[in-house]
Design an enzyme around this catalytic site. Structure first.
Site, PDB file in Angstrom:
ATOM      1  N   ASN A  49       0.848  -1.193   0.000  1.00 36.08           N
ATOM      2  CA  ASN A  49       0.000   0.000   0.000  1.00 36.08           C
ATOM      3  C   ASN A  49       0.882   1.240   0.000  1.00 36.08           C
ATOM      4  OD1 ASN A  49      -2.953  -0.924   0.264  1.00 36.08           O
ATOM      5  ND2 ASN A  49      -1.820  -2.215   1.728  1.00 36.08           N
ATOM      6  N   GLU A  50       1.169   1.694  -1.203  1.00 36.18           N
ATOM      7  CA  GLU A  50       2.076   2.824  -1.381  1.00 36.18           C
ATOM      8  C   GLU A  50       1.380   4.143  -1.039  1.00 36.18           C
ATOM      9  OE1 GLU A  50       5.001   2.144  -1.601  1.00 36.18           O
ATOM     10  OE2 GLU A  50       5.512   0.631  -3.099  1.00 36.18           O
ATOM     11  N   PRO A  51       2.151   5.251  -0.939  1.00 37.61           N
ATOM     12  CA  PRO A  51       1.555   6.554  -0.627  1.00 37.61           C
ATOM     13  C   PRO A  51       0.314   6.822  -1.480  1.00 37.61           C
ATOM     14  CG  PRO A  51       3.935   6.737  -0.656  1.00 37.61           C
ATOM     15  CD  PRO A  51       3.615   5.334  -1.077  1.00 37.61           C
ATOM     16  N   THR A 108      10.321   1.983  -3.558  1.00 37.43           N
ATOM     17  CA  THR A 108      10.143   0.542  -3.352  1.00 37.43           C
ATOM     18  C   THR A 108      10.863  -0.239  -4.439  1.00 37.43           C
ATOM     19  OG1 THR A 108       8.000   0.930  -2.328  1.00 37.43           O
ATOM     20  CG2 THR A 108       8.384  -1.281  -3.225  1.00 37.43           C
TER      21      THR A 108
END
Ligand code: PGA
Length: 309
Positions: free
Chosen positions: A158-160, A177
């Site tokens: 769950n990236e920014p 990442t």
């Protein structure tokens, strides 16, 4: 654990000496949960993570299985994520990682292992994600979810930008990442650009969450996640809203927490020579003044009254 009243920590945080100690502590918590539920005739549903950080936990669980007879026959697992696209047989796949580092070394039933597939056609990804959420629900929900944290603050992938209600889905990986994964893929260009991941909302439904971080490269994001405001730019901050999350970190990853880096901001401290040096250096950075230009006023303004007496 620090006194929460005098701490800025918004997630209960345990600092241990090193990676091995962390592995033992967390494996013991998982084994305790499995035994308690087993005595009540219930299966244990574990949410699992990949990456270098949980390896110590897996090593200790394998040791407990071999030497202490800890059985995984009544354990069901759901992994957080998988690269997309990704063949499950690839050396880079999380499927392969989990079988090599854990599942093949335990007595877990293959049918009880669940992993998101990175090898379905793009038009089938949505269905695959829904099927995964259904399977978690059908298993009774996750009892304990293990998490790592990426330097972007991701949990799972769950990236920014990931919201608190996000569900299992296809996402685009952050550049940071992909850089961090570059060594595993022999170059950043070979790192997949996408992944399938449980959502933040999916993760927060776990009854208990254990999040791990080790190494100084995680110190900044740990302090942001534990002491910073809740913000969808840092998915791990949403764990502040979960009632049963514990952060386990080593001393290097804890180096930027206030209680370690600047404890005089929390109240009276014992002024050892080393701490005095640290405080003066810190004050000089804060005020952007040379050490010899610092005044009594600077001390009084930034350091607790009691602390300077
Ligand atoms: P790591 O990855 O354990 O390899 O540091 C953690 C993560 O990206 O979630």
């Amino acid at each position: 654990m620090p006194d929460q009243a005098t701490s800025l920590e918004r997630i209960p945080t345990v600092i241990v000496g090193d990676h091995d100690e962390l592995g033992c502590l967390v494996a013991c918590r998982i084994a305790e949960l499995m035994r308690t539920r087993g005595r009540a005739g219930r299966r244990t549903v574990l949410g699992l993570a990949t990456g270098s950080t949980p390896i110590g936990v897996y090593r200790e669980l394998i040791r407990m299985h071999r030497e202490e007879g800890l059985s995984f026959a009544q354990v069901v697992t759901f992994n957080l994520d998988e690269y997309y696209p990704m063949d499950p047989g690839s050396v880079h796949s999380y499927h392969r990682f989990m079988w090599e580092n854990l599942f093949s070394l335990l007595d877990i039933a293959p049918d009880n292992v669940h992993m998101l597939r990175g090898d379905v056609r793009r038009e089938q990804v949505g269905e695959e994600c829904r099927r995964y959420e259904d399977a978690i629900r059908a298993a009774g929900g996750i009892d304990l979810q293990l998490l790592g944290i990426g330097r972007t603050g991701h949990i799972g992938f769950n990236e920014p930008g990931s919201g608190i209600e996000s569900r299992t889905r296809l996402i685009t990986l952050d550049l940071v990442t992909r850089k961090d994964a570059a060594a595993d893929f022999f170059g950043e260009d070979s790192v997949p650009r996408e992944a399938v991941t449980m959502g933040v909302g999916t993760i927060l439904e776990a009854r208990e969450i254990v999040i791990l971080a080790t190494g100084e490269h995680k110190a900044h994001i740990v302090s942001r996640a534990v002491e910073g405001d809740v913000d969808h730019e840092v998915a791990a901050t949403f764990l502040q809203r979960h009632a049963a999350t514990t952060f386990y970190i080593d001393t290097a990853a804890g180096a930027r927490l206030t209680r370690v880096a600047t404890p005089w901001l929390l109240g009276p401290v014992e002024w050892t020579p080393q701490r005095t040096v640290n405080a003066v250096t810190w004050l000089s950075h804060e005020t952007e003044k040379a050490i010899l230009k610092l005044t009594q006023h600077d001390y009084a303004e930034r350091v607790e009254d009691e602390a300077v007496e």
